[in-house]
Design a protein around this motif. Structure first.
Motif, short mmCIF file in Angstrom:
data_model
loop_
_atom_site.label_atom_id
_atom_site.label_comp_id
_atom_site.label_asym_id
_atom_site.label_seq_id
_atom_site.Cartn_x
_atom_site.Cartn_y
_atom_site.Cartn_z
N ASP A 21 0.78 -1.17 0.10
CA ASP A 21 -0.04 -0.14 0.17
C ASP A 21 0.90 1.20 -0.13
N ALA A 22 2.15 1.20 0.19
CA ALA A 22 2.96 2.49 0.13
C ALA A 22 3.28 3.09 -1.21
N TYR A 23 3.44 4.38 -1.05
CA TYR A 23 3.83 5.11 -2.09
C TYR A 23 5.08 5.21 -2.55
N SER A 24 5.98 4.87 -1.57
CA SER A 24 7.48 5.21 -1.70
C SER A 24 8.08 4.36 -0.72
N ALA A 25 9.36 4.28 -0.65
CA ALA A 25 10.27 3.68 0.07
C ALA A 25 11.70 4.07 0.43
N VAL A 26 12.17 4.24 1.12
CA VAL A 26 13.64 4.90 1.51
C VAL A 26 14.38 3.90 2.41
N ALA A 27 15.70 3.48 1.92
CA ALA A 27 16.25 2.68 2.77
C ALA A 27 17.84 3.56 3.15
N ALA A 28 18.06 3.46 4.55
CA ALA A 28 19.00 4.11 5.06
C ALA A 28 19.80 3.41 6.05
N GLU A 29 21.06 3.41 6.13
CA GLU A 29 22.06 2.81 7.07
C GLU A 29 21.91 3.72 8.50
N TYR A 30 21.80 2.67 9.50
CA TYR A 30 21.81 3.51 10.84
C TYR A 30 22.85 3.15 11.56
N ARG A 31 23.95 2.71 11.00
CA ARG A 31 25.13 2.08 11.94
C ARG A 31 25.56 3.27 12.78
N GLY A 32 25.81 3.06 14.25
CA GLY A 32 26.58 3.98 14.99
C GLY A 32 25.45 4.81 15.80
N ASP A 47 4.80 10.31 13.65
CA ASP A 47 3.93 11.53 13.45
C ASP A 47 3.83 12.05 11.92
N GLY A 48 4.68 11.48 10.84
CA GLY A 48 4.96 11.96 9.56
C GLY A 48 3.96 10.97 8.96
N GLY A 49 3.30 9.85 9.43
CA GLY A 49 2.70 8.99 8.52
C GLY A 49 3.72 7.89 7.80
N VAL A 50 4.71 7.70 8.38
CA VAL A 50 5.61 6.81 7.89
C VAL A 50 5.81 5.48 8.62
N TYR A 51 5.92 4.59 7.97
CA TYR A 51 6.09 3.15 8.66
C TYR A 51 7.81 2.99 8.66
N LEU A 52 8.31 2.82 9.81
CA LEU A 52 9.67 2.54 9.71
C LEU A 52 10.00 1.41 10.48
N ARG A 53 10.88 0.49 9.99
CA ARG A 53 11.14 -0.80 10.45
C ARG A 53 12.47 -1.22 9.92
N VAL A 54 13.17 -1.75 11.01
CA VAL A 54 14.47 -2.40 11.02
C VAL A 54 14.04 -3.97 10.63
N VAL A 55 14.53 -4.29 9.57
CA VAL A 55 14.33 -5.72 9.21
C VAL A 55 15.65 -6.30 8.68
N LYS A 56 15.69 -7.72 9.03
CA LYS A 56 16.64 -8.48 8.32
C LYS A 56 16.59 -8.45 7.02
N ASN A 57 17.68 -8.47 6.19
CA ASN A 57 17.68 -8.25 4.95
C ASN A 57 17.00 -9.43 4.30
N THR A 58 17.32 -10.62 4.57
CA THR A 58 16.48 -11.76 4.02
C THR A 58 15.10 -11.77 4.04
N LEU A 59 14.76 -11.09 5.29
CA LEU A 59 13.21 -11.07 5.60
C LEU A 59 12.72 -9.96 4.55
N ALA A 60 13.44 -9.07 4.55
CA ALA A 60 13.08 -7.81 3.85
C ALA A 60 12.75 -8.32 2.20
N ASN A 73 15.58 -5.32 -3.67
CA ASN A 73 16.21 -6.39 -3.22
C ASN A 73 17.60 -6.42 -3.43
N ASP A 74 18.23 -6.30 -4.70
CA ASP A 74 19.45 -6.39 -4.83
C ASP A 74 20.56 -5.49 -4.02
N ASP A 75 20.15 -4.55 -3.61
CA ASP A 75 20.85 -3.43 -2.50
C ASP A 75 20.53 -3.55 -1.23
#
Length: 176
Positions: A21-32, A47-60, A73-75
């Motif tokens: 159902d999402a319009y767009s997705a952004v992937a960011a590294e959160y290391r540190g 608050d901004g209407g964004v679903y944020l989730r840390v997911v293992k890459n294989t599950l993602a 998927n490749d990245d």
């Protein structure tokens, strides 16, 4: 904490439902980043209407199969947080861009819109997209502009006549 098979299935189905159902997705590294910083990011995303989730890459990868975001998927490598815009296409980009200004540890890696993967450099462009209400407002202003100009033009005719009559009156009074 290790996830059992049922938890993994639940995570995959939850992320897949959001991605469908999402319009767009952004992937960011959160290391540190600290726990407090991630909690603050989650609050801002909520608050901004964004679903944020840390997911293992294989599950993602499994969750994104069959969605518009399968191109990501490749990245999916390294510790990534996935942000899905649920209200308008630029919501996730705005939240992560604003948060990254004050936190240099959050690094946007890539984003996806409409089945197309984009580079992280496109984040600014996606974040600047208007919300639904802003787009409707801009459309209404554009549609209303010719009518406003027409009304001002019609109003100018009697105004010009009044100024001309007043100028003639002042001229006659000065001559007398």
């Amino acid at each position: 904490m290790a996830l059992n098979l049922e938890d993994k299935k639940r995570v995959v189905s939850e992320v897949a439902a959001v991605a469908a159902d999402a319009y767009s997705a952004v992937a960011a590294e959160y290391r540190g980043m600290t726990v407090e910083q991630l909690t603050d990011l989650r609050r801002k995303a909520r608050d901004g209407g964004v679903y944020l989730r840390v997911v293992k890459n294989t599950l993602a990868r499994r969750a994104l199969q069959g969605t518009d975001f399968e191109c990501m998927n490749d990245d999916l490598v390294g510790p990534l947080v996935l942000a899905f815009s649920q209200e308008d296409p630029g919501a996730a980009a705005r939240v992560l861009k604003d948060f990254a200004k004050s936190n240099d540890k959050l690094v946007v890696k890539f984003l996806a819109v409409g089945g197309q993967k984009l580079a992280a450099s496109e984040l600014e462009r996606l974040a600047s997209l208007p919300t639904y209400d802003q787009a409707i407002s801009m459309l209404m202003a554009t549609m209303r502009a010719p009518l406003d100009k027409f009304a001002r033009t019609l109003n100018e005719v009697p105004g010009k006549l009044t100024r001309t009559v007043a100028a003639i009156r002042d001229q006659k009074q000065a001559a007398a």
